[in-house]
Motif scaffolding. Structure first.
Motif, PDB file in Angstrom:
ATOM      1  N   GLU A 100       0.699  -1.115   0.011  1.00 17.55           N
ATOM      2  CA  GLU A 100      -0.025   0.052  -0.041  1.00 17.55           C
ATOM      3  C   GLU A 100       0.793   1.262   0.022  1.00 17.55           C
ATOM      4  N   LYS A 101       1.927   0.967   0.585  1.00 17.11           N
ATOM      5  CA  LYS A 101       2.939   2.414   0.755  1.00 17.11           C
ATOM      6  C   LYS A 101       3.601   2.545  -0.642  1.00 17.11           C
ATOM      7  N   HIS A 102       3.723   1.711  -1.217  1.00 15.74           N
ATOM      8  CA  HIS A 102       4.725   1.660  -2.664  1.00 15.74           C
ATOM      9  C   HIS A 102       3.412   1.122  -3.676  1.00 15.74           C
ATOM     10  N   GLN A 110       8.553   0.301  -7.514  1.00 16.52           N
ATOM     11  CA  GLN A 110       8.637  -1.359  -7.365  1.00 16.52           C
ATOM     12  C   GLN A 110       9.833  -1.851  -7.064  1.00 16.52           C
ATOM     13  N   GLN A 111      10.870  -1.170  -7.345  1.00 16.27           N
ATOM     14  CA  GLN A 111      12.442  -1.583  -7.099  1.00 16.27           C
ATOM     15  C   GLN A 111      12.382  -1.261  -5.478  1.00 16.27           C
ATOM     16  N   LYS A 112      12.004  -0.343  -4.877  1.00 16.46           N
ATOM     17  CA  LYS A 112      11.977   0.118  -3.605  1.00 16.46           C
ATOM     18  C   LYS A 112      11.122  -0.746  -2.797  1.00 16.46           C
ATOM     19  N   LEU A 113      10.068  -1.100  -3.344  1.00 15.36           N
ATOM     20  CA  LEU A 113       9.232  -2.208  -2.706  1.00 15.36           C
ATOM     21  C   LEU A 113       9.696  -3.547  -2.431  1.00 15.36           C
ATOM     22  N   GLN A 114      10.745  -3.886  -3.341  1.00 14.41           N
ATOM     23  CA  GLN A 114      11.182  -5.261  -3.476  1.00 14.41           C
ATOM     24  C   GLN A 114      12.498  -5.010  -2.295  1.00 14.41           C
ATOM     25  N   ALA A 119      14.213  -6.775   3.040  1.00 10.76           N
ATOM     26  CA  ALA A 119      14.695  -6.406   4.346  1.00 10.76           C
ATOM     27  C   ALA A 119      13.787  -6.920   5.515  1.00 10.76           C
ATOM     28  N   LEU A 120      12.585  -6.746   5.115  1.00 10.92           N
ATOM     29  CA  LEU A 120      11.453  -7.468   6.120  1.00 10.92           C
ATOM     30  C   LEU A 120      11.764  -8.801   6.285  1.00 10.92           C
ATOM     31  N   PHE A 121      11.995  -9.674   5.086  1.00 13.44           N
ATOM     32  CA  PHE A 121      12.458 -11.014   5.342  1.00 13.44           C
ATOM     33  C   PHE A 121      13.575 -11.239   6.266  1.00 13.44           C
ATOM     34  N   GLN A 122      14.601 -10.578   5.763  1.00  6.78           N
ATOM     35  CA  GLN A 122      15.783 -10.720   6.550  1.00  6.78           C
ATOM     36  C   GLN A 122      15.723 -10.395   7.963  1.00  6.78           C
ATOM     37  N   SER A 123      15.056  -9.175   8.428  1.00  9.60           N
ATOM     38  CA  SER A 123      14.769  -8.950   9.828  1.00  9.60           C
ATOM     39  C   SER A 123      14.164  -9.985  10.595  1.00  9.60           C
TER      40      SER A 123
END
Length: 262
Positions: A100-102, A110-114, A119-123
């Motif tokens: 929703e943010k992107h 879309q690159q920023k979303l990826q 980063a969310l997955f890694q955290s």
């Protein structure tokens, strides 16, 4: 998510093609050549024969026992796959916020979303592809066992309970049980998610019907394999996803009671 699903289905389809589908009607023997035959199908065929010989030539009992052995052997992979699936499901609300943010469709957004998604997955220590690896490892084993049952000539000459292993069940009990157990197993696997995904809800009813149709026309040995495998998966899923299943049932019961009060 859709791209990963399409990629996974493509991998499974390619694996089925490369796993010797063209040899489906050819008996498996010591002379069968190729990596697929020599290292997967023939050893599994020999294992079935070995167990059958131990139980006085009962190939039906051998199929049941070897099915349970294989399911127990790949159980750690199934547990890992389920845990990763749960972790991905837990991150869905945060992933939705990122989308929703992107929401813009331009390449930079879309690159920023990826980047933020990774980063969310890694955290949280989640690998979005980790759930695919156990499935990829399991598929050759399960397809190989399927081939071993169909291509072991000795199985066709034996019977078990009321049916001939080499012919379809004459009274359709196994096909019906295979369909019912497929439905129950999928219902448990989809606990809490089927209502959110119409495609999954549709497959909940399509797959059992397909299994029944196949089982009516295929040798009873395969129907027996499907029934035993499904029963194992039902028990396995209940123990792995027990709290999640109970939570979904409680939420459903609460929703129904709330609807009645209105």
């Amino acid at each position: 998510m859709k791209k990963r699903l399409i990629a996974l289905m493509a991998i499974i389809g390619l694996m089925a093609l490369l796993s010797g589908c063209t040899e489906y009607n050819q008996p498996i023997t010591p002379e069968s050549s190729g990596i697929w035959n020599e290292y997967i199908v023939y050893p599994l065929s020999q294992l079935i024969t070995l167990v059958a010989d131990f139980f006085s030539g009962s190939y039906g009992l051998a199929i049941i026992i070897v099915t349970l052995i294989i399911r127990l052997a790949i159980l750690p992979l199934m547990i890992k796959q389920t845990k990763n699936s749960k972790a991905m499901q837990a991150l869905q609300p945060e992933m939705k916020k990122l989308r929703e943010k992107h929401s813009s469709k331009d390449a930079q957004t879309q690159q920023k979303l990826q980047q933020e998604t990774m980063a969310l997955f890694q955290s949280h220590g989640v690998n979005p592809l980790a759930g695919c690896f156990p499935l990829i490892i399991q598929m050759p084993i399960l397809i190989g066992f399927y081939h071993a049952i169909v291509r072991t000539e000795a199985i066709k000459d034996h019977n078990f309970l009321w049916f001939d292993l080499g012919n379809p069940d004459p009274i359709y009990v196994l096909p019906l049980v295979a369909g019912i157990t497929t439905f129950i197993q999928q219902k448990l696997m989809m606990a809490g998610t089927a209502n959110q995904n119409p495609q999954m809800a549709m497959m909940l009813y399509i797959m059992p019907v397909m299994i029944i149709i196949f089982a009516i026309n295929f040798p009873a040995a395969l129907s027996l394999y499907w029934v035993v495998g499904n029963l194992f998966m039902i028990v396995q899923t209940y123990f792995i996803k027990g709290p999640e299943i109970k939570e979904a049932q409680t939420a459903k019961a609460g929703g129904n009671s709330g609807g009645k009060k209105k």
